[in-house]
Design a protein around this motif. Structure first.
Motif, PDB file in Angstrom:
ATOM      1  N   VAL A 120      70.631  -9.823  57.994  1.00 27.08           N
ATOM      2  CA  VAL A 120      71.865  -9.689  58.770  1.00 27.08           C
ATOM      3  C   VAL A 120      72.589 -11.036  58.850  1.00 27.08           C
ATOM      4  CG1 VAL A 120      72.722  -9.343  61.125  1.00 27.08           C
ATOM      5  CG2 VAL A 120      71.168  -7.681  60.118  1.00 27.08           C
ATOM      6  N   LYS A 121      71.832 -12.094  59.108  1.00 29.72           N
ATOM      7  CA  LYS A 121      72.428 -13.428  59.210  1.00 29.72           C
ATOM      8  C   LYS A 121      73.049 -13.865  57.882  1.00 29.72           C
ATOM      9  CE  LYS A 121      71.377 -17.770  61.548  1.00 29.72           C
ATOM     10  NZ  LYS A 121      72.168 -17.430  62.741  1.00 29.72           N
ATOM     11  N   THR A 122      72.357 -13.571  56.790  1.00 28.60           N
ATOM     12  CA  THR A 122      72.863 -13.906  55.455  1.00 28.60           C
ATOM     13  C   THR A 122      74.162 -13.155  55.163  1.00 28.60           C
ATOM     14  OG1 THR A 122      70.614 -14.315  54.667  1.00 28.60           O
ATOM     15  CG2 THR A 122      72.305 -13.948  52.998  1.00 28.60           C
ATOM     16  N   LEU A 123      74.194 -11.865  55.476  1.00 24.06           N
ATOM     17  CA  LEU A 123      75.393 -11.055  55.245  1.00 24.06           C
ATOM     18  C   LEU A 123      76.555 -11.534  56.117  1.00 24.06           C
ATOM     19  CD1 LEU A 123      73.695  -7.549  55.041  1.00 24.06           C
ATOM     20  CD2 LEU A 123      74.850  -8.724  53.157  1.00 24.06           C
ATOM     21  N   LYS A 124      76.242 -11.878  57.357  1.00 23.72           N
ATOM     22  CA  LYS A 124      77.280 -12.393  58.266  1.00 23.72           C
ATOM     23  C   LYS A 124      77.883 -13.681  57.709  1.00 23.72           C
ATOM     24  CE  LYS A 124      79.571 -12.831  62.173  1.00 23.72           C
ATOM     25  NZ  LYS A 124      80.701 -11.934  62.522  1.00 23.72           N
ATOM     26  N   ASN A 125      77.024 -14.552  57.199  1.00 23.06           N
ATOM     27  CA  ASN A 125      77.507 -15.823  56.629  1.00 23.06           C
ATOM     28  C   ASN A 125      78.363 -15.611  55.388  1.00 23.06           C
ATOM     29  OD1 ASN A 125      76.216 -17.256  58.639  1.00 23.06           O
ATOM     30  ND2 ASN A 125      74.376 -17.668  57.418  1.00 23.06           N
ATOM     31  N   LYS A 126      78.168 -14.457  54.733  1.00 25.12           N
ATOM     32  CA  LYS A 126      78.969 -14.139  53.552  1.00 25.12           C
ATOM     33  C   LYS A 126      80.290 -13.462  53.913  1.00 25.12           C
ATOM     34  CE  LYS A 126      75.169 -13.690  50.207  1.00 25.12           C
ATOM     35  NZ  LYS A 126      74.432 -12.778  49.308  1.00 25.12           N
ATOM     36  N   GLY A 127      80.507 -13.245  55.228  1.00 22.92           N
ATOM     37  CA  GLY A 127      81.785 -12.689  55.670  1.00 22.92           C
ATOM     38  C   GLY A 127      81.787 -11.197  55.940  1.00 22.92           C
ATOM     39  N   PHE A 128      80.627 -10.542  55.901  1.00 22.97           N
ATOM     40  CA  PHE A 128      80.558  -9.104  56.176  1.00 22.97           C
ATOM     41  C   PHE A 128      80.752  -8.855  57.677  1.00 22.97           C
ATOM     42  CE2 PHE A 128      78.588  -9.407  52.104  1.00 22.97           C
ATOM     43  CZ  PHE A 128      78.680  -8.153  51.504  1.00 22.97           C
ATOM     44  N   ASP A 129      81.488  -7.785  58.040  1.00 22.71           N
ATOM     45  CA  ASP A 129      81.589  -7.410  59.448  1.00 22.71           C
ATOM     46  C   ASP A 129      80.442  -6.460  59.801  1.00 22.71           C
ATOM     47  OD1 ASP A 129      82.247  -4.896  58.443  1.00 22.71           O
ATOM     48  OD2 ASP A 129      84.382  -5.066  58.918  1.00 22.71           O
ATOM     49  N   SER A 130      80.357  -6.056  61.070  1.00 22.81           N
ATOM     50  CA  SER A 130      79.199  -5.265  61.524  1.00 22.81           C
ATOM     51  C   SER A 130      79.111  -3.914  60.822  1.00 22.81           C
ATOM     52  CB  SER A 130      79.248  -5.063  63.042  1.00 22.81           C
ATOM     53  OG  SER A 130      80.434  -4.394  63.414  1.00 22.81           O
ATOM     54  N   ALA A 151      80.169  -3.184  57.721  1.00 27.68           N
ATOM     55  CA  ALA A 151      79.703  -3.421  56.349  1.00 27.68           C
ATOM     56  C   ALA A 151      78.225  -3.794  56.339  1.00 27.68           C
ATOM     57  CB  ALA A 151      80.537  -4.530  55.707  1.00 27.68           C
ATOM     58  N   ILE A 152      77.799  -4.575  57.334  1.00 26.51           N
ATOM     59  CA  ILE A 152      76.380  -4.945  57.439  1.00 26.51           C
ATOM     60  C   ILE A 152      75.538  -3.698  57.691  1.00 26.51           C
ATOM     61  CG2 ILE A 152      74.696  -6.161  58.893  1.00 26.51           C
ATOM     62  CD1 ILE A 152      76.823  -8.381  59.217  1.00 26.51           C
ATOM     63  N   ALA A 153      76.019  -2.816  58.578  1.00 28.78           N
ATOM     64  CA  ALA A 153      75.304  -1.577  58.869  1.00 28.78           C
ATOM     65  C   ALA A 153      75.094  -0.759  57.594  1.00 28.78           C
ATOM     66  CB  ALA A 153      76.067  -0.756  59.901  1.00 28.78           C
ATOM     67  N   SER A 154      76.144  -0.689  56.759  1.00 31.76           N
ATOM     68  CA  SER A 154      76.041   0.048  55.499  1.00 31.76           C
ATOM     69  C   SER A 154      75.021  -0.593  54.565  1.00 31.76           C
ATOM     70  CB  SER A 154      77.416   0.094  54.828  1.00 31.76           C
ATOM     71  OG  SER A 154      77.348   0.730  53.578  1.00 31.76           O
ATOM     72  N   GLN A 155      75.011  -1.925  54.520  1.00 27.70           N
ATOM     73  CA  GLN A 155      74.102  -2.647  53.628  1.00 27.70           C
ATOM     74  C   GLN A 155      72.639  -2.465  54.027  1.00 27.70           C
ATOM     75  OE1 GLN A 155      74.593  -4.823  50.825  1.00 27.70           O
ATOM     76  NE2 GLN A 155      76.610  -3.875  50.729  1.00 27.70           N
ATOM     77  N   ILE A 156      72.365  -2.484  55.329  1.00 26.96           N
ATOM     78  CA  ILE A 156      70.969  -2.410  55.791  1.00 26.96           C
ATOM     79  C   ILE A 156      70.542  -0.989  56.155  1.00 26.96           C
ATOM     80  CG2 ILE A 156      71.011  -4.804  56.587  1.00 26.96           C
ATOM     81  CD1 ILE A 156      71.201  -3.791  59.458  1.00 26.96           C
ATOM     82  N   GLY A 157      71.479  -0.032  56.059  1.00 21.40           N
ATOM     83  CA  GLY A 157      71.137   1.371  56.279  1.00 21.40           C
ATOM     84  C   GLY A 157      70.893   1.738  57.722  1.00 21.40           C
ATOM     85  N   THR A 158      71.787   1.302  58.614  1.00 21.66           N
ATOM     86  CA  THR A 158      71.631   1.653  60.018  1.00 21.66           C
ATOM     87  C   THR A 158      73.000   1.920  60.633  1.00 21.66           C
ATOM     88  OG1 THR A 158      70.561   0.986  62.084  1.00 21.66           O
ATOM     89  CG2 THR A 158      71.764  -0.727  60.902  1.00 21.66           C
ATOM     90  N   ALA A 159      73.022   2.352  61.876  1.00 23.61           N
ATOM     91  CA  ALA A 159      74.282   2.632  62.558  1.00 23.61           C
ATOM     92  C   ALA A 159      74.969   1.323  62.947  1.00 23.61           C
ATOM     93  CB  ALA A 159      74.023   3.472  63.809  1.00 23.61           C
ATOM     94  N   PRO A 160      76.323   1.292  62.985  1.00 28.37           N
ATOM     95  CA  PRO A 160      77.042   0.058  63.318  1.00 28.37           C
ATOM     96  C   PRO A 160      76.638  -0.547  64.652  1.00 28.37           C
ATOM     97  CG  PRO A 160      78.547   1.634  62.355  1.00 28.37           C
ATOM     98  CD  PRO A 160      77.242   2.359  62.543  1.00 28.37           C
ATOM     99  N   PHE A 161      76.383   0.300  65.687  1.00 32.50           N
ATOM    100  CA  PHE A 161      76.034  -0.276  66.985  1.00 32.50           C
ATOM    101  C   PHE A 161      74.646  -0.905  66.970  1.00 32.50           C
ATOM    102  CE2 PHE A 161      73.941   3.794  67.667  1.00 32.50           C
ATOM    103  CZ  PHE A 161      72.936   3.540  68.591  1.00 32.50           C
ATOM    104  N   VAL A 162      73.755  -0.394  66.100  1.00 25.92           N
ATOM    105  CA  VAL A 162      72.442  -1.018  65.939  1.00 25.92           C
ATOM    106  C   VAL A 162      72.585  -2.345  65.198  1.00 25.92           C
ATOM    107  CG1 VAL A 162      70.137  -0.756  64.941  1.00 25.92           C
ATOM    108  CG2 VAL A 162      71.268   1.210  65.986  1.00 25.92           C
TER     109      VAL A 162
END
Length: 325
Positions: free
Chosen positions: A252-262, A264-275
């Motif tokens: 999550v930290k790596t994706l955030k540093n690459k500019g992903f929002d929550s 997009a991060i949720a989609s990448q890690i396979g979870t709900a946006p609020f999680v």
């Protein structure tokens, strides 16, 4: 999902359905809907159920080529076969020209969309992906179930409930059943009811444990660890969950540093946006180097137990006290 409901309503079915994705509850619900709609009554003669990796493809294809007995359709329900990851070529070849009276419902947790079988189902049938539901949808679903029982729940209490249950709809349903029984005779579910009756998932204990470690509250972290031991959770499973959580935070930290929002991060890690939002908040408390080191130390702790250098309980204690502080 809308397409499946429409097919059932119109009584106009595709020959193949694939139900896949992380949300088991919805997969099972729609599989059962299709079974009820496709099978004429309790037609055991023309309904064939298979589950597991070693499904007998030759037997299934032979049966599929046999006309149904005193019925319009022969129905095959195939669950968790893994055929959409590997080994599905023979089935894909059959589905290119199947017997018109044979219908298939495949239910899988994971698929390879590049596979020949996936493409065969998608081209001539219907593939439905069941993703983890977002917080708004889950709250609406919870409120709907409680409304049918003449009960209400506030948005804040629903959020507390989800913080304990997680997003798995099967688990939510079980916890709701307990809550409804506990609140019989009342029309409002309170936060006190949720705290009194709902079981906190182990992963949430791990989340709280790592929050405590980040806040330098080692006593609290150890107390949560001992709570899990009291619940008969094996230390090595706890170690695995800590490693998985640290690895997730690092991702999550790596994706955030690459500019992903929550989202997009949720989609990448396979979870709900609020999680994903919760992971983001927790990840901010650690440097990437600390999380990377923690994952490595988890591996070392497991190795120390396997080689007899430490016992399992002590290995996790040492990890909590030293690695993430």
């Amino acid at each position: 999902m809308r397409q499946i409901n429409e097919d059932i309503k119109q009584n106009n079915f595709r020959q193949f359905y694939l139900l896949y994705g992380e949300e088991r509850y919805l997969r099972r619900q729609y599989r059962d809907k299709l079974r009820q709609a496709l099978c004429e009554g309790d037609d055991s003669l023309n309904t064939h159920v298979y589950s597991g990796k070693d499904v007998p493809l030759s037997e299934i294809i032979d049966l599929a080529e046999t006309l149904p007995f005193l019925a319009r359709r022969r129905v095959f329900l195939i669950t968790d076969s893994g055929l959409f990851k590997s080994g599905g070529e023979k089935m894909a070849e059959y589905l290119a020209a199947p017997c018109e009276s044979s219908f298939f419902v495949f239910t899988e947790s994971d698929v390879d969309k590049r596979s020949r079988l996936y493409k065969a189902v998608q081209s001539k049938g219907y593939a439905a992906e069941f993703k983890v539901q977002d917080e708004k949808t889950l709250k609406r679903w919870i409120a709907g179930i409680l409304t049918r029982e003449n009960m209400q729940i506030s948005e804040a209490t629903a959020a507390l409930f989800l913080s304990k249950t997680g997003t798995d709809m099967e688990n939510i349903q079980m916890e709701l059943e307990k809550l409804i029984c506990y609140c019989t005779g009342r029309n409002m579910v309170t936060a006190e009811d949720v705290e009194a009756i709902c079981t906190t998932r182990i992963s949430n204990h791990i989340f709280d444990m790592i929050n405590a470690i980040a806040a330098r509250q080692q006593k609290q972290a150890l107390a949560l660890y001992y709570d899990l031991l009291a619940l008969r959770e094996p230390p090595m499973r706890i170690l695995f969950l800590i490693a998985r959580q640290c690895n997730m935070l690092l991702q999550v930290k790596t994706l955030k540093n690459k500019g992903f929002d929550s989202r997009a991060i949720a989609s990448q890690i396979g979870t709900a946006p609020f999680v994903a939002g919760k992971y983001l908040a927790q990840a901010e408390k650690f440097k990437s180097s600390v999380l990377r080191n923690a994952v490595e130390k988890c591996v070392e702790a497991e190795e120390a137990v396997k080689t007899g250098q430490l016992n399992d309980i002590m290995s996790v204690e040492i990890l909590i006290l030293s690695v993430l502080s």
